[in-house]
Scaffold this motif. Structure first.
Motif, PDB file in Angstrom:
ATOM      1  N   MET A 104      -6.976  -5.064  -4.489  1.00  0.00           N
ATOM      2  CA  MET A 104      -6.378  -5.146  -5.184  1.00  0.00           C
ATOM      3  C   MET A 104      -6.361  -4.164  -6.139  1.00  0.00           C
ATOM      4  N   THR A 105      -5.060  -3.497  -6.453  1.00  0.00           N
ATOM      5  CA  THR A 105      -4.979  -2.353  -7.558  1.00  0.00           C
ATOM      6  C   THR A 105      -4.767  -3.693  -9.114  1.00  0.00           C
ATOM      7  N   ASP A 106      -3.549  -4.959  -9.032  1.00  0.00           N
ATOM      8  CA  ASP A 106      -3.575  -5.534 -10.151  1.00  0.00           C
ATOM      9  C   ASP A 106      -2.609  -4.509 -10.522  1.00  0.00           C
ATOM     10  N   GLN A 107      -2.005  -3.600  -9.819  1.00  0.00           N
ATOM     11  CA  GLN A 107      -1.472  -2.721 -10.824  1.00  0.00           C
ATOM     12  C   GLN A 107      -0.313  -2.058 -10.268  1.00  0.00           C
ATOM     13  N   THR A 108       0.986  -2.176 -11.251  1.00  0.00           N
ATOM     14  CA  THR A 108       2.383  -1.564 -10.151  1.00  0.00           C
ATOM     15  C   THR A 108       2.014   0.287 -10.057  1.00  0.00           C
ATOM     16  N   ILE A 109       2.521   0.696  -8.914  1.00  0.00           N
ATOM     17  CA  ILE A 109       2.466   2.208  -8.445  1.00  0.00           C
ATOM     18  C   ILE A 109       2.761   2.540 -10.317  1.00  0.00           C
ATOM     19  N   ALA A 110       3.653   1.906 -10.356  1.00  0.00           N
ATOM     20  CA  ALA A 110       4.867   3.498 -11.699  1.00  0.00           C
ATOM     21  C   ALA A 110       3.457   3.029 -12.924  1.00  0.00           C
ATOM     22  N   ARG A 111       2.814   2.126 -13.127  1.00  0.00           N
ATOM     23  CA  ARG A 111       1.153   2.184 -13.963  1.00  0.00           C
ATOM     24  C   ARG A 111       0.090   3.004 -13.606  1.00  0.00           C
ATOM     25  N   GLN A 112      -0.084   2.345 -12.318  1.00  0.00           N
ATOM     26  CA  GLN A 112      -1.136   4.025 -11.510  1.00  0.00           C
ATOM     27  C   GLN A 112      -0.504   5.924 -11.669  1.00  0.00           C
ATOM     28  N   VAL A 113       0.630   5.929 -11.222  1.00  0.00           N
ATOM     29  CA  VAL A 113       1.435   6.597 -12.028  1.00  0.00           C
ATOM     30  C   VAL A 113       0.713   7.743 -13.434  1.00  0.00           C
ATOM     31  N   ASP A 114       1.280   6.431 -14.563  1.00  0.00           N
ATOM     32  CA  ASP A 114       1.135   7.023 -16.153  1.00  0.00           C
ATOM     33  C   ASP A 114      -0.412   7.287 -16.361  1.00  0.00           C
ATOM     34  N   GLU A 115      -1.436   6.871 -15.658  1.00  0.00           N
ATOM     35  CA  GLU A 115      -2.366   7.002 -15.222  1.00  0.00           C
ATOM     36  C   GLU A 115      -3.176   8.114 -14.643  1.00  0.00           C
ATOM     37  N   PHE A 116      -2.831   8.469 -13.920  1.00  0.00           N
ATOM     38  CA  PHE A 116      -2.575   9.707 -13.031  1.00  0.00           C
ATOM     39  C   PHE A 116      -2.336  10.872 -13.905  1.00  0.00           C
ATOM     40  N   ASN A 117      -0.296  10.164 -14.552  1.00  0.00           N
ATOM     41  CA  ASN A 117       0.173  11.857 -14.701  1.00  0.00           C
ATOM     42  C   ASN A 117      -0.755  12.349 -16.001  1.00  0.00           C
ATOM     43  N   ALA A 118      -1.502  11.517 -17.733  1.00  0.00           N
ATOM     44  CA  ALA A 118      -2.105  11.292 -18.447  1.00  0.00           C
ATOM     45  C   ALA A 118      -3.623  12.356 -17.891  1.00  0.00           C
ATOM     46  N   GLY A 119      -4.248  11.945 -17.045  1.00  0.00           N
ATOM     47  CA  GLY A 119      -5.340  13.620 -16.906  1.00  0.00           C
ATOM     48  C   GLY A 119      -5.200  14.086 -15.682  1.00  0.00           C
ATOM     49  N   PHE A 120      -3.596  14.667 -15.296  1.00  0.00           N
ATOM     50  CA  PHE A 120      -3.565  15.257 -14.258  1.00  0.00           C
ATOM     51  C   PHE A 120      -2.679  16.195 -15.157  1.00  0.00           C
ATOM     52  N   THR A 121      -1.956  16.323 -16.580  1.00  0.00           N
ATOM     53  CA  THR A 121      -1.344  16.874 -17.554  1.00  0.00           C
ATOM     54  C   THR A 121      -2.470  18.059 -18.362  1.00  0.00           C
ATOM     55  N   ALA A 122      -3.738  17.312 -18.872  1.00  0.00           N
ATOM     56  CA  ALA A 122      -4.793  17.928 -19.720  1.00  0.00           C
ATOM     57  C   ALA A 122      -5.100  18.621 -18.827  1.00  0.00           C
ATOM     58  N   GLN A 123      -4.968  18.653 -17.093  1.00  0.00           N
ATOM     59  CA  GLN A 123      -6.319  19.572 -16.131  1.00  0.00           C
ATOM     60  C   GLN A 123      -5.014  20.553 -15.825  1.00  0.00           C
ATOM     61  N   ILE A 124      -3.641  21.081 -15.686  1.00  0.00           N
ATOM     62  CA  ILE A 124      -3.196  21.853 -15.278  1.00  0.00           C
ATOM     63  C   ILE A 124      -2.837  22.549 -16.709  1.00  0.00           C
ATOM     64  N   GLY A 125      -2.493  22.198 -17.584  1.00  0.00           N
ATOM     65  CA  GLY A 125      -1.830  22.800 -18.486  1.00  0.00           C
ATOM     66  C   GLY A 125      -1.175  22.094 -19.240  1.00  0.00           C
ATOM     67  N   PRO A 126      -0.410  22.370 -20.469  1.00  0.00           N
ATOM     68  CA  PRO A 126       1.228  22.390 -20.696  1.00  0.00           C
ATOM     69  C   PRO A 126       1.946  23.387 -19.904  1.00  0.00           C
ATOM     70  N   GLU A 127       2.029  24.656 -19.571  1.00  0.00           N
ATOM     71  CA  GLU A 127       2.576  25.115 -18.827  1.00  0.00           C
ATOM     72  C   GLU A 127       3.265  24.894 -17.228  1.00  0.00           C
ATOM     73  N   LEU A 128       2.407  24.313 -16.173  1.00  0.00           N
ATOM     74  CA  LEU A 128       2.624  23.844 -14.953  1.00  0.00           C
ATOM     75  C   LEU A 128       3.063  22.874 -15.867  1.00  0.00           C
ATOM     76  N   SER A 129       3.090  21.705 -16.187  1.00  0.00           N
ATOM     77  CA  SER A 129       3.479  20.905 -16.446  1.00  0.00           C
ATOM     78  C   SER A 129       4.848  20.352 -16.762  1.00  0.00           C
ATOM     79  N   ALA A 130       4.881  21.680 -17.530  1.00  0.00           N
ATOM     80  CA  ALA A 130       6.059  22.519 -17.665  1.00  0.00           C
ATOM     81  C   ALA A 130       7.543  22.578 -16.666  1.00  0.00           C
TER      82      ALA A 130
END
Length: 223
Positions: free
Chosen positions: A1-27
């Motif tokens: 079980m994840t014990d997390q909503t999809i939205a919370r998992q997305v928020d966690e993913f986005n934090a790392g993804f944004t840092a990985q791809i940088g501000p230009e692609l994130s924009a």
């Protein structure tokens, strides 16, 4: 079980993804999502009370089937997703496998996922989430088109995808970039749509609790 909503998992993913791809692609992706939200759900989407459309589908082994054949006479939760290349889809399908599928089985309801990607890519989706429900290919988005939910990444987003090393068309069975809006439809045993939830912003999805509430409300036997 994840014990997390999809939205919370997305928020966690986005934090790392944004840092990985940088501000230009994130924009670029932020702009695409804002445009999609502004445009809203398109006209012509299959609505509650409509008969669920049918179309040919393909299994991961390449066998021909159709939505009607897969549904049979069982109530069905139908999930449209973009492809194995989409991290938000992988989060969602994995969560559905872990938390939604067991609850649906208890209720006698089946879960089916559909995307326009090749059967080989559908196998990757299955592997990504260790999925134990049907994951099918919708060649040329025929079924998604009949549900009224076909879209495509913006030109800017496709350019960003290229810079990240992939192109949606390479995964799709028809070599185009057409994809469905992530959507969930609850279809009763008679083939009538009883719940429809279309997400134009592909970073948001129908939560497990929402699906189960719709199933319990719309598919419960009359007293």
């Amino acid at each position: 079980m994840t014990d997390q909503t999809i939205a919370r998992q997305v928020d966690e993913f986005n934090a790392g993804f944004t840092a990985q791809i940088g501000p230009e692609l994130s924009a670029v992706f932020d702009g695409e999502q804002a445009d999609l939200r502004a445009a809203g759900v398109p006209d012509g989407v299959v609505a509650v009370g409509d008969e669920a459309p049918d179309a040919p589908l393909v299994t991961p082994t390449g066998s021909a089937t159709s939505l009607a054949d897969v549904r049979g006479d069982a109530p069905t939760v139908l999930v449209f997703y973009r492809g194995a290349w989409c991290p938000y889809c992988n989060i969602t399908l994995r969560t559905y496998q872990q938390e939604l599928l067991p609850a649906l089985r208890e209720r006698g309801v089946q879960l089916v996922a559909v995307s326009p990607q090749t059967p080989e890519a559908a196998e990757q989706s299955i592997a990504n989430g260790e999925l134990a429900f049907p994951v099918l290919t919708d060649p040329e988005n025929v079924l998604a088109g009949r549900f009224g939910i076909v879209t495509a990444p913006s030109d800017a987003a496709r350019g960003a995808h290229t810079r990240l090393g992939f192109d949606v068309a390479d995964s799709n069975a028809d070599d185009t970039a057409a994809i469905p809006f992530p959507s969930v439809f609850v279809i009763d045993a008679a083939g009538t749509v009883r719940f429809a939830d279309v997400h134009v912003d592909y970073t948001t999805r129908t939560e497990v609790a929402e699906v189960l509430a719709a199933v319990d409300e719309q598919l419960a036997p009359a007293s």
